[in-house]
Write an enzyme that holds these catalytic residues in place. Sequence first.
Site, PDB file in Angstrom:
ATOM      1  N   ARG A 236      35.031  41.031  61.154  1.00  0.00           N
ATOM      2  CA  ARG A 236      36.081  40.507  60.297  1.00  0.00           C
ATOM      3  C   ARG A 236      35.996  38.990  60.345  1.00  0.00           C
ATOM      4  O   ARG A 236      35.643  38.407  61.368  1.00  0.00           O
ATOM      5  CB  ARG A 236      37.471  40.978  60.758  1.00  0.00           C
ATOM      6  CG  ARG A 236      37.813  42.400  60.318  1.00  0.00           C
ATOM      7  CD  ARG A 236      38.056  42.472  58.819  1.00  0.00           C
ATOM      8  NE  ARG A 236      38.420  43.792  58.364  1.00  0.00           N
ATOM      9  CZ  ARG A 236      37.576  44.667  57.819  1.00  0.00           C
ATOM     10  NH1 ARG A 236      36.287  44.346  57.699  1.00  0.00           N
ATOM     11  NH2 ARG A 236      37.985  45.844  57.408  1.00  0.00           N
ATOM     12  N   GLU A 265      38.479  34.805  53.154  1.00  0.00           N
ATOM     13  CA  GLU A 265      37.774  35.300  51.966  1.00  0.00           C
ATOM     14  C   GLU A 265      38.759  35.747  50.881  1.00  0.00           C
ATOM     15  O   GLU A 265      39.865  36.183  51.198  1.00  0.00           O
ATOM     16  CB  GLU A 265      36.819  36.429  52.341  1.00  0.00           C
ATOM     17  CG  GLU A 265      37.401  37.687  52.910  1.00  0.00           C
ATOM     18  CD  GLU A 265      36.289  38.669  53.284  1.00  0.00           C
ATOM     19  OE1 GLU A 265      36.247  39.746  52.659  1.00  0.00           O
ATOM     20  OE2 GLU A 265      35.480  38.374  54.178  1.00  0.00           O
ATOM     21  N   HIS A 283      30.529  40.053  51.421  1.00  0.00           N
ATOM     22  CA  HIS A 283      31.144  41.225  52.051  1.00  0.00           C
ATOM     23  C   HIS A 283      30.519  42.526  51.516  1.00  0.00           C
ATOM     24  O   HIS A 283      31.199  43.371  50.924  1.00  0.00           O
ATOM     25  CB  HIS A 283      32.658  41.239  51.837  1.00  0.00           C
ATOM     26  CG  HIS A 283      33.386  42.006  52.903  1.00  0.00           C
ATOM     27  ND1 HIS A 283      34.572  41.602  53.431  1.00  0.00           N
ATOM     28  CD2 HIS A 283      33.084  43.167  53.535  1.00  0.00           C
ATOM     29  CE1 HIS A 283      34.989  42.475  54.340  1.00  0.00           C
ATOM     30  NE2 HIS A 283      34.095  43.442  54.413  1.00  0.00           N
TER      31      HIS A 283
END
Length: 318
Positions: A236, A265, A283
């Site tokens: 993460r 993000e 991602h």
Amino acid sequence: MQTLLITRRLPDRVLQAARARFDVTMRDRTDPMSAQELRIALRDYDLVLPTLGDRFQPDVFGDVPNPRAKILANFGVGYNHIDVDAAKAAGIAVTNTPGAVTDATADIALSLILMTARRLGEGERLLRAGQWEGWGPVQMLGTHVTGKRLGVIGFGRIGKAIAKRCHFGFDMEVVFYNRSKVEDPGMPARQVDMAEAMAADFVAVAVPGGAATHHLINATTLAMMKPSGIFVNISRGDVVDEAALIDTLQAGRIAGAGLDVYEFEPKVPAPLMTMENVTLLPHLGTACLEVRESMGMMAVANLIAFADGRTPPNLLNP
């Protein structure tokens, strides 16, 4: 028929399965839900299928004292955007989708290791820009991967999958840091302290998100890396103090980094965007149709079990 809110578009197969059982409202957008949308979700729907960025935090639950929704069936293994304790206090079950993401996420970690070590992104940009002048013995020399040492931070499902790929595929020695004792690593691997794991040739972070791991990787831990070390994060974004990582890279204290996740993000800091020794992916950890279908079907199975009065298979807050 119970009402279900799905907060992002999911693969068609998953939507069909959900619509076969529930009255589905799909929020066909890519951005996380707003503060108002979060509260409406709890107030107006029986079930909610949220995902990354949909921040169900204590203030949200506090503003909806008698929520109609009784389950948040998260799409994804990571759930640090949901406060599971606050959800439980509000009478709301929380589930996730473990297992389905393991191999795809480990594949991305290996991709980042190879791309950064061998300067693959930089090489493709050079070629596409029409600046490649032909092969040469000292052209774009990178870092050899085979036989090096890998340090894994977090040795759960994904950490072990990364380690297996690197050891059995690239003959790498594996050391790992994990908060609890790992009795059986399942492969040749040695549990060490944080400093020794961070001092490996390649460091891959695979811990869950949440308060316990927020900024686990910071200026202090990054200083444990050697100048030739390459850092990779597929966990993460907020596990890493992004400012500290940028400082470390700009100072040349490590050789490079490969990132699939970011602290804020979809915002990516401009300094990271300009560094050629940093590989940046949007991602993509679980971005395979089969994987996203498996995740979605697991979330739907959790919803159906809950609706039937059974314990969901992946209940996080019993």
